[in-house]
Design an enzyme around this catalytic site. Structure first.
Site, PDB file in Angstrom:
ATOM      1  N   ARG A  48      47.297  35.787  15.853  1.00 52.28           N
ATOM      2  CA  ARG A  48      47.071  35.021  17.169  1.00 52.28           C
ATOM      3  C   ARG A  48      47.848  34.848  17.177  1.00 52.28           C
ATOM      4  O   ARG A  48      47.903  34.466  18.955  1.00 52.28           O
ATOM      5  CB  ARG A  48      46.061  34.008  16.513  1.00 52.28           C
ATOM      6  N   TYR A  60      38.169  37.301  42.722  1.00 55.58           N
ATOM      7  CA  TYR A  60      36.955  37.712  41.698  1.00 55.58           C
ATOM      8  C   TYR A  60      36.146  36.170  41.779  1.00 55.58           C
ATOM      9  O   TYR A  60      36.320  35.303  41.373  1.00 55.58           O
ATOM     10  CB  TYR A  60      36.992  38.138  40.484  1.00 55.58           C
ATOM     11  N   ASP A  75      46.936  38.583  41.007  1.00 49.48           N
ATOM     12  CA  ASP A  75      46.362  39.004  40.459  1.00 49.48           C
ATOM     13  C   ASP A  75      46.550  40.585  41.091  1.00 49.48           C
ATOM     14  O   ASP A  75      45.547  40.229  42.163  1.00 49.48           O
ATOM     15  CB  ASP A  75      44.814  38.511  40.203  1.00 49.48           C
ATOM     16  N   LYS A 129      40.484  47.340  33.942  1.00 49.84           N
ATOM     17  CA  LYS A 129      40.767  48.261  34.356  1.00 49.84           C
ATOM     18  C   LYS A 129      41.492  49.142  34.977  1.00 49.84           C
ATOM     19  O   LYS A 129      41.655  50.091  34.181  1.00 49.84           O
ATOM     20  CB  LYS A 129      40.848  46.849  35.929  1.00 49.84           C
TER      21      LYS A 129
HETATM   22  N1  PLP Z   1      40.727  39.672  38.130  1.00 51.52           N
HETATM   23  C1  PLP Z   1      39.579  40.993  39.077  1.00 51.52           C
HETATM   24  C2  PLP Z   1      40.758  40.715  40.581  1.00 51.52           C
HETATM   25  C3  PLP Z   1      38.377  41.704  38.369  1.00 51.52           C
HETATM   26  O1  PLP Z   1      37.933  42.439  39.393  1.00 51.52           O
HETATM   27  C4  PLP Z   1      38.231  40.222  36.808  1.00 51.52           C
HETATM   28  C5  PLP Z   1      37.025  41.404  36.427  1.00 51.52           C
HETATM   29  O2  PLP Z   1      36.185  42.386  36.106  1.00 51.52           O
HETATM   30  C6  PLP Z   1      39.106  39.403  36.663  1.00 51.52           C
HETATM   31  C7  PLP Z   1      40.534  39.040  36.416  1.00 51.52           C
HETATM   32  C8  PLP Z   1      38.864  39.559  35.036  1.00 51.52           C
HETATM   33  O3  PLP Z   1      39.361  40.243  34.397  1.00 51.52           O
HETATM   34  P1  PLP Z   1      38.263  40.113  32.632  1.00 51.52           P
HETATM   35  O4  PLP Z   1      36.513  40.905  33.184  1.00 51.52           O
HETATM   36  O5  PLP Z   1      39.446  41.733  31.992  1.00 51.52           O
HETATM   37  O6  PLP Z   1      38.503  39.519  31.969  1.00 51.52           O
END
Ligand code: PLP
Length: 377
Positions: A48, A101, A169, A194
């Site tokens: 962890r 998101y 992000d 992704k």
């Molecule tokens: N940031 C973006 C731009 C995303 O599209 C997503 C998920 O679709 C996330 C963060 C969250 O990621 P996770 O689904 O791996 O938790």
């Protein structure tokens, strides 16, 4: 040390003399205490906290984003929540783009119950909202799902002037197309689920940033518990080896598909930063080496979208993006369904909007699938 290209870095970044060529999976929760001395700091003891396979991924991502250090998490959301909790305290203000998101936005708003102030604004309004009470500014380098490209350089400059921390992000762009730390961001986040993983088979997240901040986030990660499993880390490391190849190919395919859709009479609007008609084209050209593998477009409302999605054979309706399989979503009824209709309208998420994550199938096959489904839409 010779400066390496990003293709080489994705494969060899962080390698040290004596390392195995293929990172082994340390499928263990525990590590033996060192002989003859007390355990210290980040000595390996429990997965962890740290795990060598996970650390391998962290070294590669540090190199790929050009940061000082990195932590890997059990999801992109675990990376985002850990960063926010580790960097803020009661009374601080978070300024976030609303064009992020859906779950990120909901998370930010839910932090208000702990005494944080959260200002949610459009990308273009971000710079003007940053003041000396701002602790952290959060934005996506290519936004989801309308694919806007904010002026990250300008936002980073405003953060520097006011002493705020900029977190970007970079999931949609990937370090192959854009490296936010080079234009003044302090932290970079990815949903590694992704493009980094790239095969739709692992959930993971990463956070890259300054050493001190990452040390703080490490304490939070171990206490919150959002650490990455070593097998998922292995899958992401494997995915990274083809990151440059995949992303460059996806950039190319997405451009061709966006151009095809733009001239289609059944398609109302196409959002893709690589199109000259895009309001973000100039900004994207200034900041990015490529425009990404996601294209969003609008069909007529109501039945049209349902018929279109039902008519697709090769392209599957499913969440997520960045993998080898081409996937399509309807944001208004999925990722953004918990956001009010007024706010969706403000964000350009109409009921007719669909988001296509272009995979690695042959472009002609994808276009012929779209063509057949559009004919019945
Ligand atoms: N940031 C973006 C731009 C995303 O599209 C997503 C998920 O679709 C996330 C963060 C969250 O990621 P996770 O689904 O791996 O938790």
């Amino acid at each position: 040390m010779i400066k390496k290209g990003l293709g080489t870095t994705a494969i060899h970044g962080g390698d040290q003399e004596g390392d195995d060529i293929i990172a082994p999976i340390y499928q263990t929760a525990i590590f033996k205490h060192p002989n003859g001395r007390q355990i210290r700091g980040r000595d390996l003891k429990y997965s962890r906290e740290d795990n060598p396979t996970v650390n391998e991924l962290e070294k590669k991502m540090t190199a790929l984003e050009g940061g000082e250090d990195c932590l890997a998490f059990s999801s992109g959301m675990a990376a985002i929540s850990t960063l926010l909790l580790s960097r803020t305290r009661q009374g601080d203000t978070i300024v976030t783009s609303k064009e992020v998101y859906g779950a990120t936005l909901i998370l930010m708003r839910s932090l208000e119950k702990f005494g944080l102030k959260v200002k949610c604004v459009l990308n273009d309004e971000l710079e003007g909202e940053i003041d000396s009470s701002t602790r952290i500014v959060f934005v996506e380098s290519i936004t989801n799902p309308t694919l806007n490209v904010p002026d990250i350089k300008g936002i980073a400059e405003a953060c520097r002037r006011k002493g705020a921390t900029l977190a970007v992000d970079n999931t949609f762009a990937t370090p192959i197309n854009f490296r936010p730390l080079e234009v003044g961001a302090e932290y970079v986040i990815h949903s590694a689920t992704k493009y980094l993983g790239g095969h739709n088979d692992a959930i993971a997240g990463v956070l890259i940033g300054p050493r001190e901040g990452i040390n703080d986030a490490w304490e939070w990660r171990r206490n919150l518990g959002g650490s990455l499993d070593p097998f998922a880390a292995f899958l992401v490391i494997r995915g990274l080896k083809t990151l440059k190849l995949r992303v460059e190919e996806q950039n190319k395919k997405a451009q061709e598909i966006a151009e095809y859709l733009e001239q289609h009479r059944r398609v109302n609007t196409v959002h893709y930063p690589g199109l000259e008609s895009s309001p973000c084209h100039e900004m994207a050209k200034e900041l990015m080496k490529g425009f990404g593998g996601v294209v969003s477009f609008e069909l007529g409302v109501g039945e049209s979208v349902i018929k279109f999605l039902g008519g697709l054979r090769l392209i599957k309706t499913a969440p997520s993006l960045g993998g080898a399989e081409t996937l399509i979503t309807h944001p208004a009824s999925s990722s953004h369904k918990n956001i009010s209709p007024e706010e969706r309208r403000e964000l350009g998420i109409t009921d007719g909007l669909v988001r296509l994550s272009v995979g690695l199938e042959d472009t002609e096959d994808l276009i012929s699938d779209l063509e057949e489904a559009l004919a019945i839409a």
